[in-house]
Design an enzyme around this catalytic site. Structure first.
Site: not given
Ligand SMILES: Cc1ncc(C[n+]2csc(CCOP(=O)(O)OP(=O)(O)O)c2C)c(N)n1
Lengths: 331, 362
Positions: B257, B261, B270
């Site tokens: 990425r 985020h 981080y």
């Molecule tokens: C069930 C849930 N817990 C927490 C969140 C908050 N949150 C949004 S994105 C994220 C990280 C997601 O990481 P990843 O699955 O690696 O996907 P990326 O964002 O890197 O595409 C979190 C913790 C959420 N959207 N849904």
């Protein structure tokens, strides 16, 4: 309540951080974990700096799994630790529901007092920050409905600190909902000393004679804005900040309504089966004969909180609170 | 393919190197020059749009947005293979796949501007709305797979999740169900190394994500997600097998990425500059561009011209979205139930009465 006053200007984020700092220092059994709470200090920075100060064994990032976060906390707590865990947003706590309702809330009862679950489950909640779906809801009533957990919602930095210290020291599981809209919006002097505010006691913020208004969390500030309008209209409002959704402080509510004869409850959550309904029934049971108007409520709709462009339809404005106050007074 | 790139040995499937040179002729997909150029253009369009959105956000013209920057080859390859009748079950970071399905940029803008209508996806068949609760959509993909098998349809489901999402129970339950049911679902994990601030090694002690397929009795493969050809070849292969009833597949697409985020995140807290620079060398567009230039199919000048053309198109759709009509009160109420319950009608009515009162006070 406060000890020898070393006061410092804090917002709610600072005040909560201060509470964690004190508890981590005072009790080796306190550990803090959740998604992004360690290195980054949480997406709202509420736990910022704590990992640096107390190390990775006491303040740490967990994998992305709410059920596992609460489920492991149940195990830790049964074995003697005092976990403080974060659900990144209240709208993402639902994967943990089974662990909360089936275990955290029942362990003491099920084990006939042998094990207890002194867990604090923190979750930012509520609308008003122009967020994506699932980031704006107020679902405190579902926890209030859940036998075996306490539910706390602060409305100021001072209260947040004192209530959090009580929550961490409570031997029951506490759902600690943080009104994210006012995380940084309110600053006030807060004692740097350790102090606690009892869970289960409401706070009469201002006394008045014409009508009781009960609110909590971010709605307290909206009521205070409405009170300016009420004052212009010559209405004297008694404002009660509930502080705890459960245990709920029947006595403070009843005493107030016995005096004013009128009540409006303000919550951002959906209307039906909510905290406002509960308060109305408490008033019916405790002060029915003192009532001069039907207990009223200002709440969200029984809908999903709209996305940002439509959120203003849902959010509770000071005008809407005043509208209901005036209607109830004129009834 | 799965034996050759066994996730247990932590092997990664790739076709071109960081300079765009083909190092794995055996698996090079049979694509015409036009197809490859189109793929590059689609990725370039997605990237141009993505970078524009981040700047709109800085100007306060759109709310929180999760950038796709650096991950374009994954959605690009899926988009090139996915047919209209196939299903797309998205997370929220695979713009190229939405565009390939027929979602418009304008709709994506509307969503991130905070309109419910941004999830309408009017011109796209068989696509679920974006799913914010991480990994929950993986189960929907398994369910859709069941329907396809049940009605003996010629369809495949493409489901997206991030590396963080693989820690959720829903991820594992979905793989397990899909495995038991033997349904045509391609589970794609965009392993962009972070879930917000949390690095991959904090999500799992596994060597890789593809290996998790082993426990569920399905095939999995770890693919260089910044290598368009490798992504294409892997998705093409599993699509063919899925259509033959050979069950669900797990593709781990290893990527990075490059952006934050979301627009409210600050990655400097981080991760290091050095790490970012290392990954810059593996940029998916740079690699495909180098391949095209070496084959004399592309020039930098052409690219400059195209990017400025794309920017205008992105701006045009953005302005259309900005001029979208105000969000009516009805939008908050109307789709919750097939028929609005009387109590809800009353809530709306009472609110309208309040609004009238507010008008008269002015
Ligand atoms: C069930 C849930 N817990 C927490 C969140 C908050 N949150 C949004 S994105 C994220 C990280 C997601 O990481 P990843 O699955 O690696 O996907 P990326 O964002 O890197 O595409 C979190 C913790 C959420 N959207 N849904």
């Amino acid at each position: 309540m406060e000890g020898d006053k070393k006061m410092k200007i804090m917002n709610m984020v600072n005040a909560l951080n201060d509470a964690f700092d004190i508890e981590l220092k005072d009790d080796k059994n306190v550990v803090i974990y959740g998604e992004d709470v360690g290195v980054e200090g949480g997406v709202f920075r509420v736990t910022e700096g704590l990992q640096k100060k107390y190390g990775k064994e006491r303040v740490f990032d967990s994998p992305l799994a709410e059920s596992a976060i609460v489920g492991t906390a149940v195990g830790m707590a049964a074995a003697g630790l005092r976990p403080v865990v974060e659900m990144q947003f209240s709208g993402f706590a639902y994967p943990a529901f089974n662990q909360i309702i089936s275990h955290a809330a029942r362990m003491r009862n099920r084990s006939r007092g042998r094990y207890q679950t002194p867990i604090v489950i923190r979750m930012p909640y509520g609308g008003g920050i122009n967020a994506l779906e699932h980031h704006s809801e107020s679902m405190e009533a579902i926890y209030g409905h859940m036998p075996g957990v306490k539910v706390v919602i602060p409305s100021t930095p001072h209260d947040a600190k004192g209530l959090m210290i009580s929550a961490i020291e409570s031997n029951d599981t506490v759902i600690f909902m943080e009104p994210k809209r006012i995380y940084r919006a309110i600053k006030q002097e807060v004692s740097e000393d350790k102090f606690s505010i009892p869970i289960g006691k409401a706070n009469v913020i201002s006394s008045g004679t014409d009508i009781t208004v009960v609110a909590y969390g971010s709605m307290v500030r909206e009521v205070q804005k409405a009170m300016v309008l009420a004052k212009e209209a010559g209405i004297s409002v008694e404002l009660i900040d509930l502080r705890s959704i459960y245990p709920i402080d029947r006595d403070t509510i009843a005493a107030s309504v016995k005096k004013t004869g009128r009540i409006v409850t303000v919550t951002e959550s959906p209307k039906s089966f909510g905290v406002a309904s509960e308060i109305t029934q408490i008033v019916n049971e405790e002060a029915f004969l003192n009532l001069e108007a039907p207990p009223a409520r200002v709440t969200g709709f029984d809908t999903i909180v709209p996305l940002p462009k439509g959120e203003h339809h849902y959010l509770i404005s000071p005008e809407k609170i005043f509208y209901e106050i005036e209607k109830t007074v004129k009834y | 393919m799965f034996k050759e790139y066994d996730p247990i040995e932590d092997k990664m499937f790739n076709i071109i190197d960081d300079k765009g040179v083909v190092v794995n002729k055996k698996w090079m997909p049979k694509l015409s020059d036009e197809q490859i150029v189109k793929a590059y253009k689609d990725m370039l369009f997605a990237r141009t749009a993505d970078l524009q959105i981040v700047s709109y956000q800085r100007q306060g013209r759109i709310y929180t947005y999760p950038p796709n920057y650096g991950q374009e080859a994954i959605a690009g390859a899926v988009g090139a293979i996915m047919r209209d009748e196939d299903w797309l079950v998205p997370a929220f970071r695979e713009m190229g796949a939405y565009l390939a399905k027929g979602v418009t940029l304008k709709e994506i803008f509307l969503y991130f501007m905070g309109y419910e209508d941004g999830s309408l996806f009017k011109g796209a068949k068989n696509i679920l709305p974006m799913s914010v609760p991480i990994a929950s959509q993986y189960l929907h993909a398994a369910g859709i797979g069941y329907e396809i098998k049940y009605n003996k349809k010629d369809q495949v489901v493409y489901a997206f999740v991030g590396d963080g999402g693989t820690s959720e129970g829903d991820f594992h339950e979905a793989l397990n169900f899909a495995g038991v049911w033997n349904v045509p679902v391609v589970f794609i994990v965009q392993n962009n190394q972070y879930g917000i601030s949390t690095p991959f090694k904090v999500q799992t002690a596994s060597k890789n994500i593809a290996i998790k397929s082993v426990a569920y009795g399905i095939e999995g493969i770890k693919v260089d997600g910044n290598d368009y050809f490798a992504m294409y070849a892997a998705v093409e292969n599993v699509t063919k097998l899925a259509k033959e009833g050979k069950g669900p597949f797990l593709i781990e697409a290893v990527t990075y990425r490059k952006g934050a985020h979301t627009t409210s995140d600050d990655p400097t807290k981080y991760r290091t500059k050095e790490e970012e620079e290392d990954w810059d060398k593996k940029d998916p567009l740079d690699r495909l561009r180098a391949f095209l230039i070496a084959k004399k199919l592309w020039t930098v000048k052409e690219e400059e011209k195209l990017v400025s053309q794309y920017k205008k198109e992105v701006d045009r759709q953005f302005e259309e979205a900005e001029n979208y009509p105000a969000y009516p009160l009805d939008d908050a109420f109307q789709f919750l139930y097939e028929e609005m319950p009387d109590d809800l009608k009353k809530q709306k009515f009472e609110h309208e009465k309040f609004l009238q009162w507010k008008e008269t006070r002015k």
